[in-house]
Design an enzyme around this catalytic site. Sequence first.
Site, PDB file in Angstrom:
ATOM      1  N   HIS A 104      13.112  33.459  30.825  1.00  0.00           N
ATOM      2  CA  HIS A 104      12.991  32.389  31.832  1.00  0.00           C
ATOM      3  C   HIS A 104      14.354  32.094  32.486  1.00  0.00           C
ATOM      4  CE1 HIS A 104       9.146  31.546  29.864  1.00  0.00           C
ATOM      5  NE2 HIS A 104       8.873  30.596  30.748  1.00  0.00           N
ATOM      6  N   GLU A 137       8.277  25.906  33.334  1.00  0.00           N
ATOM      7  CA  GLU A 137       6.808  26.027  33.321  1.00  0.00           C
ATOM      8  C   GLU A 137       6.144  24.886  34.108  1.00  0.00           C
ATOM      9  OE1 GLU A 137       4.700  28.408  31.963  1.00  0.00           O
ATOM     10  OE2 GLU A 137       6.486  29.610  31.576  1.00  0.00           O
ATOM     11  N   CYS A 159       9.628  38.924  26.430  1.00  0.00           N
ATOM     12  CA  CYS A 159       9.918  37.629  25.809  1.00  0.00           C
ATOM     13  C   CYS A 159      10.811  37.893  24.597  1.00  0.00           C
ATOM     14  CB  CYS A 159       8.594  36.997  25.375  1.00  0.00           C
ATOM     15  SG  CYS A 159       8.761  35.457  24.464  1.00  0.00           S
ATOM     16  N   ASP A 176       4.481  37.560  28.421  1.00  0.00           N
ATOM     17  CA  ASP A 176       5.496  36.564  28.048  1.00  0.00           C
ATOM     18  C   ASP A 176       4.749  35.283  27.663  1.00  0.00           C
ATOM     19  OD1 ASP A 176       7.956  35.207  27.723  1.00  0.00           O
ATOM     20  OD2 ASP A 176       7.928  34.486  29.787  1.00  0.00           O
ATOM     21  N   SER A 177       5.481  34.378  27.023  1.00  0.00           N
ATOM     22  CA  SER A 177       4.915  33.071  26.700  1.00  0.00           C
ATOM     23  C   SER A 177       4.591  32.302  27.981  1.00  0.00           C
ATOM     24  CB  SER A 177       5.917  32.267  25.892  1.00  0.00           C
ATOM     25  OG  SER A 177       7.084  32.058  26.667  1.00  0.00           O
ATOM     26  N   CYS A 194      16.784  34.552  27.036  1.00  0.00           N
ATOM     27  CA  CYS A 194      15.382  34.159  27.253  1.00  0.00           C
ATOM     28  C   CYS A 194      15.030  34.603  28.672  1.00  0.00           C
ATOM     29  CB  CYS A 194      15.254  32.644  27.106  1.00  0.00           C
ATOM     30  SG  CYS A 194      13.674  31.974  27.647  1.00  0.00           S
TER      31      CYS A 194
HETATM   32  N1  DGL Z   1      10.580  33.815  27.933  1.00  0.00           N
HETATM   33  C1  DGL Z   1      10.584  33.487  26.533  1.00  0.00           C
HETATM   34  C2  DGL Z   1      11.758  34.191  25.846  1.00  0.00           C
HETATM   35  O1  DGL Z   1      12.312  35.120  26.391  1.00  0.00           O
HETATM   36  C3  DGL Z   1      10.528  32.009  26.382  1.00  0.00           C
HETATM   37  C4  DGL Z   1      10.237  31.598  24.982  1.00  0.00           C
HETATM   38  C5  DGL Z   1       9.508  30.309  24.836  1.00  0.00           C
HETATM   39  O2  DGL Z   1       8.382  30.216  25.301  1.00  0.00           O
HETATM   40  O3  DGL Z   1      10.083  29.412  24.198  1.00  0.00           O
HETATM   41  O4  DGL Z   1      12.125  33.898  24.735  1.00  0.00           O
END
Ligand code: DGL
Length: 267
Positions: free
Chosen positions: A187, A153, A75, A12-13, A185
């Site tokens: 998160h 984050e 993600c 993931d990011s 998302c």
């Molecule tokens: N968890 C990522 C998603 O599902 C977050 C994306 C981001 O870093 O903006 O899109």
Amino acid sequence: MTKEIFPIGIFDSGVGGTSIWKEINSLLPNESTIYLSDSKNAPYGEKCKDEIIDLSIKNTEFLLNKNSKIIVVACNTATTNAIKYLREKYDVPFIGIEPAIKPASFQTKTNKIGLLATKGTLNSKLFEQTSSLIDKDIVIKEQIGLGLVELIENGKLYSNEMSDLLDRYLKPMLEKNIDCLVLGCTHYPYLIPQIRLVLGNKIQIIDSGEAVAKQTMKVLSDCNLLEKGNASLETNHIFYINKDKRVLKDLLTDNINESSDIIETDF
Ligand code: DGL
């Protein structure tokens, strides 16, 4: 060595994809995993498509170098922008995640669905294709969750800034009479207690975590890659992060044990 014992690679990011890791770990407790949190480059949602593809390739290579037998793109932003290119480039199976607007379209009674997602997801071609398949009578109230990923984050999950943003993004949805909110998302499942404070208990909150875990199990089984549970092998979980690991550790406290490791490293 047979491939079944190799780990599931997940990226993931940032730390949000651990919401997917938890679903996978609970459905597939015999599987070892490697999780990559690209927190240094979060948020992906504000980046252009080419950059998201490049970062997704870098993450995939990292996980493949650690012998991942399958890659879960945990993600929505990376899936909707890059999974097509990853599937073309690599032989390994990929599992992606997209906002669950289709399941929500079967559940809604008011025909009004709220969707909270990143700009990168909402502007993607794949999301456009998926939403074009939804019944035309259903209205989707889209909202970019600008700032939410950054706060998570930075360890500000429970903060006044977070409550203010959620009020700003969700109250207009209530006025539009939504009865389902889709979390687009990975998160955002961590925000559910606070989202409930704004929306109350009557609105259904839908995310794709469980579906992704089931799909991972299905693909592993179809490819004969499921770990059957060899008693002599200990399941192990390694989490890599390219920033301070404290936030990641906090999100995982109830889910990891001695056979897990959280490693700060630059990648
Ligand atoms: N968890 C990522 C998603 O599902 C977050 C994306 C981001 O870093 O903006 O899109």
